[in-house]
Design a protein around this motif. Sequence first.
Motif, PDB file in Angstrom:
ATOM      1  N   SER A 109      -0.693   0.064   8.641  1.00 38.26           N
ATOM      2  CA  SER A 109      -2.042  -0.015   9.222  1.00 38.26           C
ATOM      3  C   SER A 109      -2.411  -1.440   9.622  1.00 38.26           C
ATOM      4  O   SER A 109      -3.393  -1.652  10.332  1.00 38.26           O
ATOM      5  CB  SER A 109      -3.063   0.499   8.209  1.00 38.26           C
TER       6      SER A 109
ATOM      7  N   CYS B 164       0.847  -1.200   0.000  1.00 39.17           N
ATOM      8  CA  CYS B 164       0.000   0.000   0.000  1.00 39.17           C
ATOM      9  C   CYS B 164       0.887   1.257   0.000  1.00 39.17           C
ATOM     10  O   CYS B 164       1.739   1.421   0.866  1.00 39.17           O
ATOM     11  CB  CYS B 164      -0.914   0.006   1.219  1.00 39.17           C
TER      12      CYS B 164
ATOM     13  N   CYS C 202      -0.039   3.651   3.405  1.00 38.15           N
ATOM     14  CA  CYS C 202       0.378   3.294   4.771  1.00 38.15           C
ATOM     15  C   CYS C 202       1.627   2.417   4.765  1.00 38.15           C
ATOM     16  O   CYS C 202       2.214   2.176   5.819  1.00 38.15           O
ATOM     17  CB  CYS C 202      -0.758   2.591   5.500  1.00 38.15           C
TER      18      CYS C 202
ATOM     19  N   CYS D  53      -6.361   2.248   7.347  1.00 38.92           N
ATOM     20  CA  CYS D  53      -6.032   2.800   6.026  1.00 38.92           C
ATOM     21  C   CYS D  53      -7.186   2.499   5.074  1.00 38.92           C
ATOM     22  O   CYS D  53      -7.541   1.348   4.871  1.00 38.92           O
ATOM     23  CB  CYS D  53      -4.736   2.172   5.511  1.00 38.92           C
TER      24      CYS D  53
ATOM     25  N   CYS E 167      -6.063   0.545   1.455  1.00 38.10           N
ATOM     26  CA  CYS E 167      -5.849  -0.913   1.378  1.00 38.10           C
ATOM     27  C   CYS E 167      -6.755  -1.659   2.348  1.00 38.10           C
ATOM     28  O   CYS E 167      -6.559  -2.863   2.561  1.00 38.10           O
ATOM     29  CB  CYS E 167      -4.389  -1.244   1.670  1.00 38.10           C
TER      30      CYS E 167
HETATM   31 ZN   LIG Z   1      -2.798   1.149   3.349  1.00 39.63          ZN
END
Ligand SMILES: [Zn+2]
Length: 382
Positions: A302, A295, A298, A310, A313
């Motif tokens: 996360s 992702c 993040c 987040c 994602c």
């Molecule tokens: Zn993320």
Amino acid sequence: MSAPNKSYDPVEVEALKPEVIDRAKDEALAAVAAAGDLEALREVKAAHAGDRSPLALANREIGALPPHAKADAGKRVGQARGAVSQALKQRQEELERERDERVLVEEAVDVTLPYDRLPAGARHPLTTFSERVEDVFVAMGYAVAEGPETEAEWFNFDALNIGPDHPARTMQDTFFVRGPGEPGDGDAPGSAEDSGVVLRTHTSPVQIRTLLDREPPVYVICPGRVFRTDELDATHTPVFTQVELLAVDEGLTMADLKGTLDHMVRELFGEGVHTRLRPNYFPFTEPSAEMDMVCYRCHGASVGDPDNPCRTCSSEGWIELGGCGMVNPRVLTACGVDPERYSGFAFGFGIERMMMFRHNVEDMRDMVEGDVRFTRPFGMEI
Ligand SMILES: [Zn+2]
């Protein structure tokens, strides 16, 4: 100032009398001060400093004076003319400065004012993003390849090792097109399904056409619209944009595929983003994999951290991009490429899907309905 000299009797020369000179000078200075703009000042200059002004006429009279009187009169007239000339110059500068300041105020453009012109418009974000992906590969020496959207079944399925009994070939997934000149019987489905012509379900047939056209090494990226019989809803659309990539050369391995994917996501999403591969199955690649990228928002932070979720994602740390793999030797053979000598890799993904998580678009319909309220925030990129 010296008094009139009896010996030359300046009274005889009216224009050179001190009081006349002084009066002419005072009148000139008053007129200069009263000039309200540059046009008025030009007139004042002609009247009080021009060839026919009182001081110019007085200056001409000096020549008629006896020699001993010339210096005195010359000094008086010269000083008066100098004072007038100096005043004119100063006033000229003042008025020019005022004019310049006025122009700046009067001709200033207020860029915050609302306007009612027709907006110039811009290209759709799907197009510009698709081209951004192309740019990444063109910079690496890839060529952009395009092909027809209406395609022969052989290119769309058979050449890609998708057998006649593959479920993707049913009318639940594929739009079949009735061929030209074929006797039509209304909208009965059977006649179209037998035509051997489909709306392409992926851009892979462009890869086949490229392999048939060119000798390896082949490095192409194929962007384009593809069609599947999905209903339009928040996460599906019957028409979407795909970008596929094909590389065929001697000695290509999955390491080349992985490195290419990592480079692409770094270019599109920034440093620190990389990909991972998960085993999967596609008829046209062997081995095949799903590709995910970490992702880009993040970077996985996360995951397992309920305090910092987040949205991009869904706190999973990875985003699914699409499918990839090494080109199936049967595909190479179908295109006349020797699989003993050449190997290749390919991958593909949907631009709409990438746009959805890149810009937190929640409804796919927003991207296909053409509403400018959706496209406007993407700016005026052309
Ligand atoms: Zn993320």
